[in-house]
Scaffold this active site. Structure first.
Site, PDB file in Angstrom:
ATOM      1  N   GLU A  10       2.235  51.651  24.199  1.00  0.00           N
ATOM      2  CA  GLU A  10       1.339  52.807  24.218  1.00  0.00           C
ATOM      3  C   GLU A  10       0.099  52.577  25.070  1.00  0.00           C
ATOM      4  O   GLU A  10      -0.321  53.478  25.806  1.00  0.00           O
ATOM      5  CB  GLU A  10       0.951  53.194  22.785  1.00  0.00           C
ATOM      6  CG  GLU A  10       2.113  53.767  22.003  1.00  0.00           C
ATOM      7  CD  GLU A  10       1.761  54.154  20.584  1.00  0.00           C
ATOM      8  OE1 GLU A  10       2.584  54.848  19.963  1.00  0.00           O
ATOM      9  OE2 GLU A  10       0.676  53.780  20.087  1.00  0.00           O
ATOM     10  N   ASN A  16      -3.693  64.726  10.253  1.00  0.00           N
ATOM     11  CA  ASN A  16      -4.329  63.510   9.759  1.00  0.00           C
ATOM     12  C   ASN A  16      -5.287  62.873  10.758  1.00  0.00           C
ATOM     13  O   ASN A  16      -5.587  61.697  10.665  1.00  0.00           O
ATOM     14  CB  ASN A  16      -3.269  62.512   9.294  1.00  0.00           C
ATOM     15  CG  ASN A  16      -2.344  62.072  10.403  1.00  0.00           C
ATOM     16  OD1 ASN A  16      -2.529  62.411  11.574  1.00  0.00           O
ATOM     17  ND2 ASN A  16      -1.321  61.315  10.043  1.00  0.00           N
ATOM     18  N   TYR A  74       6.170  59.839  22.298  1.00  0.00           N
ATOM     19  CA  TYR A  74       6.963  59.901  21.057  1.00  0.00           C
ATOM     20  C   TYR A  74       8.450  59.740  21.352  1.00  0.00           C
ATOM     21  O   TYR A  74       9.285  60.412  20.761  1.00  0.00           O
ATOM     22  CB  TYR A  74       6.708  61.234  20.344  1.00  0.00           C
ATOM     23  CG  TYR A  74       5.344  61.344  19.727  1.00  0.00           C
ATOM     24  CD1 TYR A  74       4.985  60.576  18.629  1.00  0.00           C
ATOM     25  CD2 TYR A  74       4.396  62.227  20.237  1.00  0.00           C
ATOM     26  CE1 TYR A  74       3.732  60.670  18.050  1.00  0.00           C
ATOM     27  CE2 TYR A  74       3.145  62.342  19.664  1.00  0.00           C
ATOM     28  CZ  TYR A  74       2.811  61.567  18.572  1.00  0.00           C
ATOM     29  OH  TYR A  74       1.572  61.672  18.008  1.00  0.00           O
ATOM     30  N   THR A  80      -0.755  57.432   6.486  1.00  0.00           N
ATOM     31  CA  THR A  80      -0.378  58.579   7.316  1.00  0.00           C
ATOM     32  C   THR A  80      -0.625  59.900   6.598  1.00  0.00           C
ATOM     33  O   THR A  80      -1.067  60.871   7.210  1.00  0.00           O
ATOM     34  CB  THR A  80       1.118  58.479   7.697  1.00  0.00           C
ATOM     35  OG1 THR A  80       1.309  57.288   8.449  1.00  0.00           O
ATOM     36  CG2 THR A  80       1.572  59.689   8.500  1.00  0.00           C
ATOM     37  N   ARG A 132      -8.727  58.776   7.316  1.00  0.00           N
ATOM     38  CA  ARG A 132      -7.917  59.858   6.752  1.00  0.00           C
ATOM     39  C   ARG A 132      -8.301  60.177   5.315  1.00  0.00           C
ATOM     40  O   ARG A 132      -8.288  61.335   4.905  1.00  0.00           O
ATOM     41  CB  ARG A 132      -6.442  59.502   6.854  1.00  0.00           C
ATOM     42  CG  ARG A 132      -5.949  59.478   8.300  1.00  0.00           C
ATOM     43  CD  ARG A 132      -4.553  58.932   8.385  1.00  0.00           C
ATOM     44  NE  ARG A 132      -4.003  59.015   9.731  1.00  0.00           N
ATOM     45  CZ  ARG A 132      -3.012  58.253  10.158  1.00  0.00           C
ATOM     46  NH1 ARG A 132      -2.453  57.357   9.360  1.00  0.00           N
ATOM     47  NH2 ARG A 132      -2.555  58.399  11.387  1.00  0.00           N
ATOM     48  N   ARG A 173      -5.117  50.022  11.523  1.00  0.00           N
ATOM     49  CA  ARG A 173      -4.292  50.665  10.488  1.00  0.00           C
ATOM     50  C   ARG A 173      -5.044  50.713   9.152  1.00  0.00           C
ATOM     51  O   ARG A 173      -4.969  51.709   8.435  1.00  0.00           O
ATOM     52  CB  ARG A 173      -2.950  49.941  10.325  1.00  0.00           C
ATOM     53  CG  ARG A 173      -2.082  49.874  11.559  1.00  0.00           C
ATOM     54  CD  ARG A 173      -1.580  51.177  12.075  1.00  0.00           C
ATOM     55  NE  ARG A 173      -0.834  51.933  11.103  1.00  0.00           N
ATOM     56  CZ  ARG A 173      -0.357  53.156  11.319  1.00  0.00           C
ATOM     57  NH1 ARG A 173      -0.536  53.737  12.491  1.00  0.00           N
ATOM     58  NH2 ARG A 173       0.299  53.795  10.402  1.00  0.00           N
ATOM     59  N   HIS A 217      -3.796  59.114  15.512  1.00  0.00           N
ATOM     60  CA  HIS A 217      -2.566  58.337  15.671  1.00  0.00           C
ATOM     61  C   HIS A 217      -3.011  56.925  16.006  1.00  0.00           C
ATOM     62  O   HIS A 217      -3.982  56.730  16.753  1.00  0.00           O
ATOM     63  CB  HIS A 217      -1.715  58.884  16.827  1.00  0.00           C
ATOM     64  CG  HIS A 217      -0.713  57.883  17.322  1.00  0.00           C
ATOM     65  ND1 HIS A 217       0.529  57.749  16.754  1.00  0.00           N
ATOM     66  CD2 HIS A 217      -0.790  56.948  18.305  1.00  0.00           C
ATOM     67  CE1 HIS A 217       1.178  56.771  17.381  1.00  0.00           C
ATOM     68  NE2 HIS A 217       0.401  56.263  18.322  1.00  0.00           N
ATOM     69  N   LYS A 247      -6.605  63.234  17.426  1.00  0.00           N
ATOM     70  CA  LYS A 247      -5.730  64.397  17.580  1.00  0.00           C
ATOM     71  C   LYS A 247      -6.543  65.690  17.708  1.00  0.00           C
ATOM     72  O   LYS A 247      -7.755  65.700  17.460  1.00  0.00           O
ATOM     73  CB  LYS A 247      -4.785  64.476  16.387  1.00  0.00           C
ATOM     74  CG  LYS A 247      -3.822  63.298  16.293  1.00  0.00           C
ATOM     75  CD  LYS A 247      -2.925  63.447  15.084  1.00  0.00           C
ATOM     76  CE  LYS A 247      -1.937  62.311  14.967  1.00  0.00           C
ATOM     77  NZ  LYS A 247      -1.033  62.486  13.806  1.00  0.00           N
TER      78      LYS A 247
END
Length: 161
Positions: free
Chosen positions: A139, A125, A49, A94, A105, A88, A128, A9
Site C-alpha cells: 500500500e 469507520n 482493494y 474495524t 474509531r 492498528r 483505513h 476516509k
C-alpha cells in the site's frame, strides 16, 4: 523502522476530523513521511482493494468502492518502530460498536445499523490502515512512490532512538 499506510476516509473529511485523527499518530511519535489528498477512481480503487472481492465478496467490494469514491481521502505514509501494530491499536476495531474508547474509531466513528454485518453497507469507520507488514509495503508503494516519501529527523528520533 517500518512504514504503513493510513487513509482518512471521506467521512473523516466530511466531519472535520482530519486534524484530530492525525494528532493521535503524532502524539504516538509516529513520523509522517508522506501525505496527499486524492479522489480515488475505479482503476485506483481496484489496485488498492485488489483482494477485497475475493475475501469478502462482490457486494462488499462494490459498497466499499462507492464509499471510498464518494469524496476525497487523505493518505498518510507513517514510519516508526512496529508502526503497523501501533497504528492498528490507535485506530481500534474495524466495527465502531466494537472499538474501545480512546481509539480513533471508538471515539469518533458512528455506529451504523448492523455495523458488524458489512453486507451491503459501508462501515463508516473514518480510517483505513494496513493490516500487516506485507500489506503495508504494497500500500505504501502504491500510494507513495519513493520520490514522494520524505526523510527528516524528528525530536523523538533524535532523543529516543
Amino acid at each position: 523502522m517500518e512504514k504503513t499506510l493510513v487513509l482518512l476516509k471521506p467521512d473523516a473529511l466530511a466531519r472535520g476530523l482530519v486534524g484530530r485523527v492525525i494528532t493521535r499518530f503524532e502524539e504516538a511519535a509516529l513520523k509522517i513521511v508522506g501525505v496527499k489528498m486524492k479522489l480515488m477512481d475505479e482503476e485506483f480503487t481496484r489496485k488498492h482493494y485488489f483482494d477485497l472481492e475475493e475475501r469478502a465478496g462482490m457486494d462488499v467490494y462494490n459498497t466499499t468502492a462507492r464509499f471510498m469514491q464518494s469524496g476525497p481521502v487523505i493518505a498518510l505514509a507513517l514510519q516508526g518502530v512496529d508502526v503497523v501494530a501501533k497504528v492498528r491499536k490507535i485506530i481500534g476495531s474495524t466495527f465502531p460498536d466494537q472499538a474501545s474508547p480512546g481509539t480513533v474509531r471508538g471515539d469518533f466513528a458512528h455506529q451504523t445499523k448492523a455495523s458488524s454485518e458489512v453486507s451491503g453497507k459501508a462501515v463508516m469507520n473514518l480510517v483505513h490502515a494496513s493490516g500487516n507488514s506485507e500489506e503495508a509495503k504494497y500500500e505504501v508503494e502504491l500510494w507513495f512512490p519513493e520520490s514522494e516519501q520524505f526523510e527528516y529527523e524528528t525530536l523523538a528520533e533524535k532523543f529516543a532512538y
